[in-house]
Design a protein around this motif. Sequence first.
Motif, PDB file in Angstrom:
ATOM      1  N   ARG A 267      53.172  13.765  34.031  1.00 18.39           N
ATOM      2  CA  ARG A 267      52.451  14.155  35.255  1.00 18.39           C
ATOM      3  C   ARG A 267      52.916  15.517  35.748  1.00 18.39           C
ATOM      4  N   ARG A 268      54.238  15.758  35.742  1.00 22.56           N
ATOM      5  CA  ARG A 268      54.755  17.063  36.184  1.00 22.56           C
ATOM      6  C   ARG A 268      54.306  18.166  35.245  1.00 22.56           C
ATOM      7  N   THR A 269      54.319  17.900  33.934  1.00 22.12           N
ATOM      8  CA  THR A 269      53.899  18.908  32.966  1.00 22.12           C
ATOM      9  C   THR A 269      52.423  19.225  33.144  1.00 22.12           C
ATOM     10  N   ILE A 270      51.607  18.202  33.309  1.00 20.10           N
ATOM     11  CA  ILE A 270      50.175  18.419  33.532  1.00 20.10           C
ATOM     12  C   ILE A 270      49.972  19.207  34.818  1.00 20.10           C
ATOM     13  N   GLY A 271      50.679  18.826  35.876  1.00 18.99           N
ATOM     14  CA  GLY A 271      50.562  19.546  37.138  1.00 18.99           C
ATOM     15  C   GLY A 271      50.953  21.002  36.996  1.00 18.99           C
ATOM     16  N   ALA A 272      52.053  21.260  36.304  1.00 18.11           N
ATOM     17  CA  ALA A 272      52.500  22.641  36.111  1.00 18.11           C
ATOM     18  C   ALA A 272      51.496  23.425  35.283  1.00 18.11           C
ATOM     19  N   THR A 273      50.936  22.778  34.239  1.00 17.26           N
ATOM     20  CA  THR A 273      49.956  23.459  33.400  1.00 17.26           C
ATOM     21  C   THR A 273      48.701  23.781  34.192  1.00 17.26           C
TER      22      THR A 273
ATOM     23  N   LEU B 214      43.877  26.577  27.829  1.00 10.53           N
ATOM     24  CA  LEU B 214      45.187  27.148  28.141  1.00 10.53           C
ATOM     25  C   LEU B 214      46.213  26.333  27.374  1.00 10.53           C
ATOM     26  N   ILE B 215      47.144  27.035  26.712  1.00 12.29           N
ATOM     27  CA  ILE B 215      48.176  26.376  25.919  1.00 12.29           C
ATOM     28  C   ILE B 215      49.534  26.762  26.487  1.00 12.29           C
ATOM     29  N   LEU B 216      50.341  25.769  26.788  1.00  9.42           N
ATOM     30  CA  LEU B 216      51.699  25.998  27.270  1.00  9.42           C
ATOM     31  C   LEU B 216      52.668  25.613  26.161  1.00  9.42           C
ATOM     32  N   THR B 217      53.482  26.564  25.725  1.00  6.86           N
ATOM     33  CA  THR B 217      54.534  26.265  24.747  1.00  6.86           C
ATOM     34  C   THR B 217      55.716  25.707  25.530  1.00  6.86           C
ATOM     35  N   VAL B 218      56.052  24.455  25.255  1.00  3.15           N
ATOM     36  CA  VAL B 218      57.102  23.761  25.993  1.00  3.15           C
ATOM     37  C   VAL B 218      58.461  23.971  25.335  1.00  3.15           C
ATOM     38  N   SER B 219      58.493  23.898  24.007  1.00  2.00           N
ATOM     39  CA  SER B 219      59.751  24.118  23.293  1.00  2.00           C
ATOM     40  C   SER B 219      59.451  24.634  21.895  1.00  2.00           C
ATOM     41  N   GLY B 220      60.459  25.267  21.305  1.00  2.30           N
ATOM     42  CA  GLY B 220      60.293  25.851  19.985  1.00  2.30           C
ATOM     43  C   GLY B 220      59.608  27.205  20.058  1.00  2.30           C
ATOM     44  N   THR B 221      59.279  27.718  18.887  1.00  2.53           N
ATOM     45  CA  THR B 221      58.588  28.998  18.732  1.00  2.53           C
ATOM     46  C   THR B 221      57.488  28.797  17.705  1.00  2.53           C
ATOM     47  N   ILE B 222      56.355  29.459  17.924  1.00  2.80           N
ATOM     48  CA  ILE B 222      55.225  29.314  17.010  1.00  2.80           C
ATOM     49  C   ILE B 222      54.453  30.630  16.948  1.00  2.80           C
TER      50      ILE B 222
ATOM     51  N   PRO C  89      50.419  39.022  14.261  1.00  2.00           N
ATOM     52  CA  PRO C  89      50.600  37.678  14.833  1.00  2.00           C
ATOM     53  C   PRO C  89      51.279  37.765  16.203  1.00  2.00           C
ATOM     54  N   ILE C  90      50.987  36.788  17.036  1.00  2.00           N
ATOM     55  CA  ILE C  90      51.591  36.684  18.361  1.00  2.00           C
ATOM     56  C   ILE C  90      52.648  35.591  18.285  1.00  2.00           C
ATOM     57  N   VAL C  91      53.851  35.887  18.734  1.00  2.00           N
ATOM     58  CA  VAL C  91      54.928  34.899  18.748  1.00  2.00           C
ATOM     59  C   VAL C  91      54.979  34.284  20.133  1.00  2.00           C
ATOM     60  N   HIS C  92      54.853  32.966  20.192  1.00  2.23           N
ATOM     61  CA  HIS C  92      54.919  32.223  21.445  1.00  2.23           C
ATOM     62  C   HIS C  92      56.220  31.442  21.480  1.00  2.23           C
ATOM     63  N   LYS C  93      56.909  31.526  22.623  1.00  3.17           N
ATOM     64  CA  LYS C  93      58.163  30.796  22.796  1.00  3.17           C
ATOM     65  C   LYS C  93      58.058  29.903  24.020  1.00  3.17           C
ATOM     66  N   ALA C  94      59.045  29.045  24.219  1.00  9.55           N
ATOM     67  CA  ALA C  94      59.041  28.111  25.346  1.00  9.55           C
ATOM     68  C   ALA C  94      58.783  28.852  26.652  1.00  9.55           C
TER      69      ALA C  94
ATOM     70  N   ALA D 114      57.719  22.739  17.319  1.00 14.07           N
ATOM     71  CA  ALA D 114      57.149  23.428  18.479  1.00 14.07           C
ATOM     72  C   ALA D 114      56.312  22.400  19.229  1.00 14.07           C
ATOM     73  N   VAL D 115      56.551  22.292  20.533  1.00 20.00           N
ATOM     74  CA  VAL D 115      55.811  21.351  21.370  1.00 20.00           C
ATOM     75  C   VAL D 115      54.902  22.163  22.289  1.00 20.00           C
ATOM     76  N   LEU D 116      53.607  21.821  22.261  1.00 21.92           N
ATOM     77  CA  LEU D 116      52.592  22.542  23.032  1.00 21.92           C
ATOM     78  C   LEU D 116      51.792  21.556  23.863  1.00 21.92           C
ATOM     79  N   TYR D 117      51.425  21.967  25.071  1.00 21.80           N
ATOM     80  CA  TYR D 117      50.466  21.209  25.879  1.00 21.80           C
ATOM     81  C   TYR D 117      49.208  22.048  25.967  1.00 21.80           C
ATOM     82  N   SER D 118      48.073  21.421  25.716  1.00 18.47           N
ATOM     83  CA  SER D 118      46.787  22.100  25.712  1.00 18.47           C
ATOM     84  C   SER D 118      45.878  21.481  26.763  1.00 18.47           C
ATOM     85  N   ALA D 119      45.343  22.315  27.652  1.00 21.98           N
ATOM     86  CA  ALA D 119      44.319  21.886  28.600  1.00 21.98           C
ATOM     87  C   ALA D 119      43.042  22.635  28.213  1.00 21.98           C
ATOM     88  N   ASP D 120      41.998  21.896  27.866  1.00 23.55           N
ATOM     89  CA  ASP D 120      40.764  22.573  27.458  1.00 23.55           C
ATOM     90  C   ASP D 120      39.534  21.855  27.996  1.00 23.55           C
TER      91      ASP D 120
END
Length: 149
Positions: free
Chosen positions: A7-13, A93-101, A111-116, A138-144
Amino acid sequence: MLTPIVRRTIGATLAAAAFAGASPAIAGQCTAEGANALAGAPTAPKGVTDDVLGSIDLGPEIEVADRQLRMRKLVVQPGGVVPLHSHKDRPALILTVSGTIKEYRSTCAQPIVHKAGDLTREAEGISHYWVNEGKVPAVLYSADVHHGM
């Protein structure tokens, strides 16, 4: 039932999504604009899980038929791939939560490097794919806004 962390992650995203258009720069943006044909792009997923955490039918909410706002969690293992796909008529919108991709995008020569902590805007018909070249998932949250119900 969503856990408090989800819920907090969704709210933040969603809060980040509300301000993304007003922000002059989003971390992990293209640094070398230009067309990229994405020749040889992967067309099948590899080492990725994609779980829908929740969705809202936008028809009754805001009269947008056959569309849903959805939130997903993607975990891309080292060596994993989110294959080539388009965002024509499907903003996200994609939020990179952890890792790098790394993201290989049709509008970016490098290429674009995305980090936490990076928030990525996907819209206006871009095509792209993602590859985890790191040593940890790499952990990502996607809202679309997704087609179909």
